[in-house]
Write an enzyme that holds these catalytic residues in place. Structure first.
Site, mmCIF file in Angstrom:
data_model
loop_
_atom_site.group_PDB
_atom_site.id
_atom_site.type_symbol
_atom_site.label_atom_id
_atom_site.label_comp_id
_atom_site.label_asym_id
_atom_site.label_seq_id
_atom_site.Cartn_x
_atom_site.Cartn_y
_atom_site.Cartn_z
ATOM 1 N N ASN A 77 0.880 -1.163 0.000
ATOM 2 C CA ASN A 77 0.000 0.000 0.000
ATOM 3 C C ASN A 77 0.926 1.225 0.000
ATOM 4 O OD1 ASN A 77 -1.793 2.032 0.521
ATOM 5 N ND2 ASN A 77 -2.747 1.059 2.296
ATOM 6 N N ARG A 104 -2.471 -2.080 -3.567
ATOM 7 C CA ARG A 104 -3.689 -1.290 -3.385
ATOM 8 C C ARG A 104 -3.580 -0.109 -4.337
ATOM 9 N NH1 ARG A 104 -5.078 3.169 1.028
ATOM 10 N NH2 ARG A 104 -7.279 3.402 0.545
ATOM 11 N N HIS A 150 -12.638 2.942 -0.364
ATOM 12 C CA HIS A 150 -12.662 1.918 0.698
ATOM 13 C C HIS A 150 -13.355 0.638 0.224
ATOM 14 C CE1 HIS A 150 -12.685 5.278 4.026
ATOM 15 N NE2 HIS A 150 -11.451 4.884 3.785
ATOM 16 N N ARG A 154 -11.632 15.579 7.172
ATOM 17 C CA ARG A 154 -12.426 16.008 6.008
ATOM 18 C C ARG A 154 -13.852 16.346 6.414
ATOM 19 N NH1 ARG A 154 -10.981 10.659 3.094
ATOM 20 N NH2 ARG A 154 -8.728 10.852 3.094
ATOM 21 N N GLU A 193 -8.109 -5.241 5.027
ATOM 22 C CA GLU A 193 -7.911 -4.915 3.615
ATOM 23 C C GLU A 193 -6.735 -5.686 3.020
ATOM 24 O OE1 GLU A 193 -8.462 -0.788 5.036
ATOM 25 O OE2 GLU A 193 -9.080 -0.399 2.979
#
Ligand code: ADP
Length: 414
Positions: free
Chosen positions: A15, A98, A187, A248, A391
């Site tokens: 990743n 990823r 996601h 965010r 993940e």
């Protein structure tokens, strides 16, 4: 497959961020996790590599400058070699990457060719922070093991099933299409994994259940999954839309940006930083860690209380919205850092939703565990679950399945 099977069964998951690389090495014959780690502050004097062997042995940390991603991967390989797991091993079957943005083209994991790289590159304008780092990571891994299949697993892939009425913004169609403006969602690897694991927890096939997945980490998103297929998700063109996140804003009237430009005199870049880095929980109360926010709330800090209330209000609105989208809901699943650990968030998010069949059992909710578990009382019509996301395992599983299927195995006989 048994451990004596000569077929290579290890998968390295990478990743890659702009200045960091997270990695895990798994043996898919188990599957067993062999090692995990992180290189951060790549390109600085103070780079750091944290390596954790997972089959025995202590965590190791090395400090000192690591110039670029190539040097980072070499350092990772050296650490792995100390545990007899070097990346030059013939047991390595593939490297799974990823990749954040796959646009509409990539609805499944894909073996990386030059055409695939060109398409990931073409998507840089819609993922300027993420795709360039992913590209660097792939190039670096290709240089290290040019003989191995490299597989891209896209964060957007699970959401490509969203119907047009959920994926399109209500703006001029020609303008939207000219600039590929639509809701892609992110996601996806986590939403796919968690919705499937939730079905398993209920003892059902994913095709039989409707699940609302709440991925609440520093970034946060919700998705509505009908029979294993994503029908809506809260992130959009970029990961800025939807829930209140660590830094965010999530949903906001787009006119706020015009106002900031015209009235506050801010530039587009300044507004971008404001909404992506200085908003959400951190903008509301100065902290983005839910543990700290809860501590401040307990000490009577009203800004922390308001930040928490805004976070929960938005979350509740999405649960309600996705309930309406799905019509019938079998489970609501909480996952990621906040979702897995913050019992007060889970409790507050479903409080008052008994008429929708949703409730949380106080005792079950308070249990701390790494296992997927139900936290709703027996009588509740809708299961509420905590399902830890994974993940890396999902990327490794998809990567391995692809190379084993033969599609991605050209020239390797796997
Ligand atoms: P990401 O992958 O998006 O960086 P994570 O899924 O790791 O994020 O979630 C990180 C967040 O999880 C932290 O910012 C913190 O708010 C929250 N978190 C982690 N552990 C706990 C805990 N024990 N209690 C409450 N919140 C937690």
């Amino acid at each position: 497959m048994t451990s004596t099977d000569p077929t290579p069964s290890r998968v390295l998951v990478l990743n890659s961020g702009s200045s960091s690389v997270k990695y895990q090495l798994l043996d898919m014959a188990g599957p067993t996790r062999l090692a995990a780690g992180l290189v951060e502050r790549i390109g600085e004097e103070t780079s750091r590599l944290v390596h954790t062997p997972l089959t025995g042995g202590d965590k190791r940390e090395t400090h000192g400058p690591i110039a670029d991603h190539g040097a980072a991967l070499k350092a990772v390989s050296e650490e792995l070699a100390k545990d007899g797991l070097g990346l030059d091993s013939p047991e390595l079957a593939a490297i799974g990457h990823r990749v954040v943005h796959g646009g509409l083209k990539f609805s499944a994991p894909t073996v990386i060719t030059e055409e695939v790289m060109a398409e990931i590159e073409r998507l840089v304008p819609v993922a300027p922070l993420h795709n360039p780092a992913n590209i660097t990571g792939i190039r670096t891994a290709q240089a290290l093991r040019p003989d191995l299949p490299q597989v891209a697993v896209f964060d957007t892939a699970f959401h490509t099933t969203m119907p047009e009425h959920a994926a399109r913004y209500a703006i001029d169609v020609e303008t939207a299409d000219a600039h590929r403006i639509r809701r892609y969602g992110f996601h996806g690897t986590s939403h796919a994994y968690v919705s499937r694991e939730t079905a398993r927890l209920l003892g059902k096939d994913p095709s039989e259940v409707n699940v609302i997945v709440l991925h609440l980490g520093n970034g946060a998103s919700a998705s509505a999954v009908r029979g294993g297929v994503c029908v809506d998700t809260s992130m959009g063109l970029t990961p800025l839309e939807g829930l209140v996140m660590g830094t965010r804003s999530g949903d906001i009237d787009p006119a706020v940006t015009f106002h900031l430009e015209r009235v506050a005199g801010m530039s587009t870049d300044e507004i971008d930083v404001l909404l992506n880095k200085k908003s959400g929980l951190v903008g509301l109360c100065g902290d983005n860690d839910m543990r700290e926010i809860r501590r401040r709330m307990e000490a009577g800090d009203q800004r922390a209380v308001l930040a928490f209330d805004i976070y929960i209000h938005r979350l509740k609105k999405y649960i309600g919205a996705y309930y309406a989208v799905l019509g019938k809901v079998d489970a609501v699943a909480f996952t990621a850092g906040v979702g897995e650990n913050a019992a007060p968030v889970r409790e507050a998010a479903v409080l008052g939703l008994e008429e929708l069949g949703l409730a949380v059992d106080g005792e079950l909710n308070a249990v701390r565990s790494d296992a997927p578990r139900l936290i709703s009382p027996e009588y509740a019509r809708v299961a509420v679950a905590v399902v830890p996301t994974d993940e890396e395992l999902e990327i490794a599983t998809q990567t391995y399945a692809l190379v084993r299927s033969g599609d991605g195995a050209e020239g390797r006989g796997v």
